[in-house]
Write a protein that holds these residues in place. Sequence first.
Motif, PDB file in Angstrom:
ATOM      1  N   LYS A 168       0.817  -1.344   0.031  1.00  0.00           N
ATOM      2  CA  LYS A 168      -0.075  -0.120   0.045  1.00  0.00           C
ATOM      3  C   LYS A 168       0.824   1.315   0.096  1.00  0.00           C
ATOM      4  O   LYS A 168       0.480   2.413  -0.324  1.00  0.00           O
ATOM      5  CB  LYS A 168      -0.907   0.147   1.217  1.00  0.00           C
ATOM      6  N   ASN A 169       2.028   1.219   0.259  1.00  0.00           N
ATOM      7  CA  ASN A 169       3.131   2.143   0.045  1.00  0.00           C
ATOM      8  C   ASN A 169       3.858   2.445  -0.991  1.00  0.00           C
ATOM      9  O   ASN A 169       4.479   3.231  -1.516  1.00  0.00           O
ATOM     10  CB  ASN A 169       3.967   2.148   1.502  1.00  0.00           C
TER      11      ASN A 169
ATOM     12  N   ASN B 173      -0.414   3.332  -5.254  1.00  0.00           N
ATOM     13  CA  ASN B 173      -0.836   4.529  -5.040  1.00  0.00           C
ATOM     14  C   ASN B 173      -1.331   4.991  -6.385  1.00  0.00           C
ATOM     15  O   ASN B 173      -2.438   5.805  -6.434  1.00  0.00           O
ATOM     16  CB  ASN B 173       0.341   5.674  -4.652  1.00  0.00           C
ATOM     17  N   ARG B 174      -0.968   4.546  -7.414  1.00  0.00           N
ATOM     18  CA  ARG B 174      -1.330   4.881  -8.821  1.00  0.00           C
ATOM     19  C   ARG B 174      -2.715   4.198  -8.965  1.00  0.00           C
ATOM     20  O   ARG B 174      -3.633   4.859  -9.454  1.00  0.00           O
ATOM     21  CB  ARG B 174      -0.527   4.517 -10.032  1.00  0.00           C
TER      22      ARG B 174
ATOM     23  N   MET C 213      -4.735   3.695  -6.443  1.00  0.00           N
ATOM     24  CA  MET C 213      -5.836   4.227  -5.520  1.00  0.00           C
ATOM     25  C   MET C 213      -6.120   5.605  -6.280  1.00  0.00           C
ATOM     26  O   MET C 213      -7.215   6.128  -6.394  1.00  0.00           O
ATOM     27  CB  MET C 213      -4.927   4.580  -4.416  1.00  0.00           C
TER      28      MET C 213
END
Length: 447
Positions: free
Chosen positions: A244-245, A250-251, A253
């Motif tokens: 998740k990091n 992130n893209r 999300m």
Amino acid sequence: MKILKTPIVLVLLTLLVSCNTSEVSITNTNSEGNTSDQYTSEVVINWFNLMKKLTTETSGYTPPVAARAFGYTGIALYEGIQLGVPHKKSLSTKLNGLEISCDFDETKAYHWSTVANTILGNMMNYFYVNTSDLNKKRIQEMQQQYKVLCATNTEDSVLNRSILLANQITKQIITWSKSDGGVNAQFSNFPSDYTPIKGEQYWKPTAPDFLPALQPYWGNNRPFMTSNVHNVQPIDPPAYSTDKNSVFFNRAMAVYEAVNNVSKEEIIIAEFWSDDPKTSATPPGHSIAILNQLLEENNYNLFQSSEAFAMLAIGINDAFISCWKTKYETNYVRPITFINNYIDANWSPILVTPPFPEYTSGHSVQSGVLAKILSSIFDNNYGFIDKTHIDRIDIDGTPRYFENFYAMAEEAAISRLYGGIHYKEAINYGLEQGYAIGSNVILLFKN
């Protein structure tokens, strides 16, 4: 003017204005009195408007296939029309495998609208061989109408010489096209011998139809310019990760949140630029529409229009080869696959995810090409209204204003994020890939 929607009497009158030789001294055999830049571009505009219709209504005309047909047609037109100006510059030997020779006599007169009409009719008869009988009739009728009306006040010897020249050129262009790897591609969009790479990090068929890979070998086709493939490939996208990091998570999300919070205007933008096969002429057709509109609004002559279409034709064809090479070498997973597996099993994008890998965005690459080339033809700060979808009722086709061509390309590119089918890198690096291809084409025509 949209010839197919105009009453026949008005069509004939309009064509007569386009072909009337009062604007050119046909009996004068020197180049000063009979040059292709003294003819109007109406024959070109009407033929490419028909090409958009053919692309929309002919089975198998996916974006790469449409780009290829557009590519060879634009080059054939240019090769014929450039002979009619003193500063002629053939693309023969400048494009991969192209060698053109013809019986052109500079001391004799040619009717350049007839040359254009013959070339464009021949090329569309060839590329759209599987179109409907009604569309085949439209091709025949348009070619015949121009043939008859351009004969007004023109000597038979001039017309016959012009038709012979056009037939020689199209025969050689068609033969050349058959060795590029994409012949009859409209019949083989989904090769049965291709198997997606195993592993959750790679592309897989997606909902709702779970179609197999579209044109997985397209990146191996011969481009018009080698530099448009080998010298413009982008860096690799972020590494796949379920952390998740991570950048990749992130893209994903960002796509998830963009769709979940999409505004009404963003939905309009996503649908305006979607240009799906069967409901539109695909992204290459959208590019044709914009260029056609601008040529008509600015009263470009026949030679100027043929050169503009050749530039865009080369760029758009190579854009899809270059982009497809990137796609099937990276085999990047689509947002819907990852989001459904690791973020929200019930999530779905605004647009239907197309059946091929994610990176880079084809819309971004071809829009980058369009922006770069149109900026060179018109101006970096040329504002315009895109009227491509003004007649559509299945989406909001309200014409959209752009302050310049780069603003247009950026909106077309970001529309894929709003639609939920591309990550940030595919959009941004796709634009850069397109700009680089466009620059290569511009340089070709300057040399």
